[in-house]
Design an enzyme around this catalytic site. Structure first.
Site, PDB file in Angstrom:
ATOM      1  N   LYS A  53       3.728   0.690  -1.657  1.00 16.99           N
ATOM      2  CA  LYS A  53       2.710   1.521  -0.998  1.00 16.99           C
ATOM      3  C   LYS A  53       2.781   2.968  -1.491  1.00 16.99           C
ATOM      4  O   LYS A  53       1.755   3.591  -1.753  1.00 16.99           O
ATOM      5  CB  LYS A  53       2.875   1.450   0.532  1.00 16.99           C
ATOM      6  CG  LYS A  53       2.405   0.120   1.120  1.00 16.99           C
ATOM      7  CD  LYS A  53       2.834  -0.068   2.560  1.00 16.99           C
ATOM      8  CE  LYS A  53       2.435  -1.450   3.064  1.00 16.99           C
ATOM      9  NZ  LYS A  53       2.945  -1.744   4.414  1.00 16.99           N
ATOM     10  N   GLN A  97       6.207   1.107   9.036  1.00 20.29           N
ATOM     11  CA  GLN A  97       6.428  -0.209   8.441  1.00 20.29           C
ATOM     12  C   GLN A  97       7.059  -1.156   9.462  1.00 20.29           C
ATOM     13  O   GLN A  97       8.080  -0.837  10.070  1.00 20.29           O
ATOM     14  CB  GLN A  97       7.344  -0.084   7.206  1.00 20.29           C
ATOM     15  CG  GLN A  97       7.578  -1.398   6.467  1.00 20.29           C
ATOM     16  CD  GLN A  97       6.307  -1.972   5.866  1.00 20.29           C
ATOM     17  OE1 GLN A  97       5.512  -1.264   5.279  1.00 20.29           O
ATOM     18  NE2 GLN A  97       6.125  -3.279   6.023  1.00 20.29           N
ATOM     19  N   ASP A 120      -3.397   1.504   9.506  1.00 22.12           N
ATOM     20  CA  ASP A 120      -3.208   0.046   9.565  1.00 22.12           C
ATOM     21  C   ASP A 120      -4.322  -0.639  10.354  1.00 22.12           C
ATOM     22  O   ASP A 120      -4.518  -1.845  10.243  1.00 22.12           O
ATOM     23  CB  ASP A 120      -1.854  -0.287  10.214  1.00 22.12           C
ATOM     24  CG  ASP A 120      -0.732  -0.425   9.190  1.00 22.12           C
ATOM     25  OD1 ASP A 120      -1.010  -0.902   8.080  1.00 22.12           O
ATOM     26  OD2 ASP A 120       0.415  -0.065   9.505  1.00 22.12           O
TER      27      ASP A 120
END
Length: 283
Positions: A53, A97, A120
């Site tokens: 990422k 995460q 997200d």
């Protein structure tokens, strides 16, 4: 013979497009788009995901902020990190995460992220807006699948779509996106009866159940589009939720694993970060 939807190629096109947009954004607003990533603990898979990422974030010209917290961090310490990023006006997107260590309440931590920085697309406010068909930040994996479907140039309006899996981050938002595309949607899961018969009627199958090679040839009708969201680590390497070799020749389009939905998830994370930055500047 099936057409393979190449997630690597499509994601590269999206990232290259974002690279150009990133330059334009910086010229217009005098700053870089900024994504902050928080990793708690030393989960090897999470470390790989975060590394990928960050690499992709830097590739498109965004500023990347990384926060690595030890496994024994308290919930309060993680919360303080999220709160400080939430209050930092230079940060456009915050990504925590998952999974977090067991002693930390994931829901509590995620709910500290402002909906405007939820890249997200997991927060209730953003999921609710998706349900109502309002502009919002969409969960990255279903959003990536939608872009892959768009790339086929097939009109999915009125088509029968089956989503296998009902998770909050893939199955449910995927079903909402397909409804917004005017599909007739059936959500199947571990308690569904006659799953094979239901799948056999589908023009589109999205498999997101987390079981290796779960979707077999006898579940797929000729000419169906099959999207494989699964990534399962087996003795023979990475495999999807679809028995690719035996299913592919029945389909009109199919995604591979690896190289299918996975790269698209990261591309849509970056796209979400860009959209959050633009919305903030135009608020």
């Amino acid at each position: 013979m099936a057409n393979i939807i190449d997630g690597k190629k499509l994601s590269q096109e999206i990232k290259d497009n974002l690279k150009e947009k990133s330059v334009e954004f910086e010229k217009l607003y005098g700053r870089k788009i900024t994504l902050a990533v928080i990793l708690v603990g030393e989960n090897p898979a999470s470390q790989v995901y975060v590394k990928n990422k960050i690499k992709a974030t830097e590739y498109v010209g965004f500023k990347s902020l990384s926060f690595y917290l030890p496994n024994d961090s308290t919930e309060e310490q993680v919360a303080d990190t999220v709160k400080s990023l939430a209050n930092d006006n230079s940060v456009d997107g915050i990504l925590v995460q998952l999974p977090l260590p067991k002693h930390i309440n994931e829901t509590k931590i995620l709910n500290l992220i402002p909906a405007s920085k939820d890249v997200d697309g997991f927060l209730p406010e953003n999921v609710g807006k998706l349900m109502l068909g309002m502009p919002t930040t969409i969960a990255c994996t279903p959003y990536g699948v939608a872009k892959m479907l768009e790339s086929t140039n097939i009109d999915f309006s009125g088509k029968n779509a089956v989503v296998i899996g009902r998770s909050n981050i893939v199955g449910k938002p995927m079903a909402l996106l397909l409804l917004n595309m005017n599909c007739t949607v059936t959500i199947c899961h571990s308690k569904t009866k006659n799953l094979k018969e239901i799948c056999k009627q589908a023009d589109l199958i999205v498999a997101a159940i987390g079981k290796p090679k779960f979707v077999t040839a006898d579940m797929v009708k000729d000419g169906a589009v099959v999207i494989d969201v699964g990534i399962n680590r087996t003795e023979n390497g990475l495999v999807g939720d679809v028995d690719f070799e035996n299913v592919k020749d029945l389909t009109s389009y199919i995604t591979p694993v690896p190289g299918g939905v996975g790269p698209m998830t990261i591309a849509m994370l970056l796209n979400n970060t860009y959209l959050c930055a633009v919305r903030k500047e135009n608020a």
